[in-house]
Each structure stands twice: as C-alpha cells, then as structure tokens.
Design a protein around this motif. Structure first.
Motif, short mmCIF file in Angstrom:
data_model
loop_
_atom_site.label_atom_id
_atom_site.label_comp_id
_atom_site.label_asym_id
_atom_site.label_seq_id
_atom_site.Cartn_x
_atom_site.Cartn_y
_atom_site.Cartn_z
N ASP A 37 0.84 -1.20 0.00
CA ASP A 37 0.00 0.00 0.00
C ASP A 37 0.88 1.25 0.00
O ASP A 37 1.61 1.50 0.96
CB ASP A 37 -0.89 -0.02 1.24
N PRO A 38 0.82 2.06 -1.07
CA PRO A 38 1.66 3.26 -1.11
C PRO A 38 1.25 4.33 -0.09
O PRO A 38 2.02 5.22 0.21
CB PRO A 38 1.48 3.77 -2.54
N ASP A 44 11.53 3.75 2.43
CA ASP A 44 12.09 3.04 1.28
C ASP A 44 12.78 1.75 1.72
O ASP A 44 12.68 0.72 1.06
CB ASP A 44 13.08 3.93 0.53
N GLN A 45 13.46 1.81 2.87
CA GLN A 45 14.12 0.61 3.39
C GLN A 45 13.09 -0.43 3.79
O GLN A 45 13.28 -1.63 3.54
CB GLN A 45 15.01 0.96 4.58
N ASP A 46 11.98 -0.03 4.41
CA ASP A 46 10.90 -0.96 4.77
C ASP A 46 10.38 -1.66 3.51
O ASP A 46 10.18 -2.89 3.51
CB ASP A 46 9.74 -0.25 5.44
N ILE A 47 10.16 -0.89 2.46
CA ILE A 47 9.64 -1.46 1.21
C ILE A 47 10.64 -2.46 0.63
O ILE A 47 10.26 -3.53 0.17
CB ILE A 47 9.28 -0.35 0.21
N GLN A 48 11.93 -2.13 0.69
CA GLN A 48 12.95 -3.07 0.22
C GLN A 48 12.92 -4.35 1.05
O GLN A 48 12.99 -5.45 0.52
CB GLN A 48 14.34 -2.44 0.26
N GLN A 110 -3.22 -10.76 -4.64
CA GLN A 110 -4.49 -10.23 -4.12
C GLN A 110 -4.36 -9.72 -2.69
O GLN A 110 -5.29 -9.16 -2.16
CB GLN A 110 -5.57 -11.31 -4.19
N ILE A 111 -3.21 -9.92 -2.08
CA ILE A 111 -2.98 -9.50 -0.70
C ILE A 111 -2.45 -8.07 -0.71
O ILE A 111 -1.58 -7.73 -1.50
CB ILE A 111 -1.98 -10.42 0.00
N THR A 112 -2.97 -7.25 0.18
CA THR A 112 -2.45 -5.90 0.38
C THR A 112 -1.65 -5.88 1.67
O THR A 112 -2.08 -6.42 2.69
CB THR A 112 -3.59 -4.87 0.46
N VAL A 113 -0.49 -5.27 1.62
CA VAL A 113 0.36 -5.10 2.80
C VAL A 113 0.34 -3.62 3.17
O VAL A 113 0.58 -2.76 2.32
CB VAL A 113 1.81 -5.56 2.52
#
Length: 186
Positions: A37-38, A44-48, A110-113
């Motif tokens: 989820d943007p 940015d590190q969490d997303i990585q 289909q899963i949203t994080v």
C-alpha cells in the motif's frame, strides 16, 4: 484458501531458512507478490525489506517443499502436519515448473500489505512491541496484512539493511538466529 495461503506466507516470511539456495530458480523470474500500500507509512528501506521478504518466502517454500526429509521440516513442524504444510507450500509456489510464469501463486497478488490503521471494521490498532504482523479480512478474496514496526528489526536471509555505522542498521539473518523447536499448524 486465501486465509491459509496468507497465514503461511506470513509464517514463512517471518520465520527463517536453513538453506543457502532454492531448488527453484527465482532470481530471474517475476514474482507474484502482495501489493504494498503506497499510502502506508513505510520507508524506502521498509519497502525493500518487504520485497526481499516475499522473495525469501518463496525461496523458503521451495526449499521446504523439496527438503521434507532432511531435518529442517522436523525443526519447525510435526510429522502429523506434513500433508497440510505440503498443501500450503504448493499453494504458495503456484506452478514452479513453468519458468515463463511468475513465481508464486497468483493469489499472492491479491494481498495488500499496509501499516496499522483504524476504521469501522477494525476500531483498534494491533501493533505493539510484541506484534510483528496481523491479518485483516483473512477470509476474503483480498486479505490485508498489517506489518508492524517491530517486523523490520530483522534482516533478510543473508541481507542486511542500512549503513553499518548507522543507528538504523539491520543485520542479516543467518541459520544461527533460529532456535525455535516446533510450530504446530492449526
């Protein structure tokens, strides 16, 4: 099915590996991964770390699926759980033999994080110091995994994050990290 698949992905992503390589070559393949989820409060590190964790989860599922008799399975599960665990691993991996298809089940996409939130369905936050993640709408076609800040305190499989001289440096996980005995599948 989405709930079992999502819980298994979360379990595998948050647990560990005893391997250094996967029987399935995932490096060059696209991955059916959950949607991050943007609007969540991820750095940015969490997303990585999240993206790496999804790839690690598929690698672990691949390794576990083909290594059920070498001691790794028995470290985390009981023999009575073998059929259930195999079914979950098969569902997570999708069709790994098709090297042209993305790795992982299409259901993973289909899963949203997202980060923790409150709304009319979930009037309380779930994250605290002891909670890494929580599942919301687990029985729906589009479940949500809430990832808590404490989930980012561990590196990936052989992957560290940040500058080693920085206060936010996160060390890679190695086999020595894991000391759990057995996990029961409910």
């Amino acid at each position: 099915m989405a709930s079992m698949l999502s819980h298994a992905l979360l379990l595998i992503a948050l647990l560990a590996a005893q391997s250094t390589g996967s029987p399935i070559q995932l490096v060059e393949r696209a991955i059916n991964a959950p949607f991050i989820d943007p609007s969540g409060d991820f750095s940015d590190q969490d997303i990585q770390q999240l993206n790496d964790a999804f790839g690690d989860a598929l690698e672990l599922a691949s390794y576990a699926q083909t290594s059920l008799n070498d001691g790794v399975f028995e470290k985390y599960f009981t023999e009575a759980d073998k059929a259930t665990v195999l079914n979950v691993l098969d569902n997570i991996l999708g069709n790994p033999a098709d090297e042209t298809a993305p790795a992982g089940s299409a259901m993973l996409a289909q899963i949203t994080v997202t980060t923790d939130y409150i709304n009319e369905d979930f009037p309380n936050y779930v994250c605290d110091d002891a909670t890494f993640a929580a599942m919301r709408y687990g029985l729906s076609d589009n479940p949500t995994i809430v990832i808590c800040p404490s989930a980012f305190g561990h590196g990936g499989i052989g992957k560290s994050y940040g500058d080693v001289d920085d206060d936010n440096y996160i060390e890679a996980i190695t086999c020595d990290y894991f000391t759990q005995d057995t996990i029961r599948v409910n």
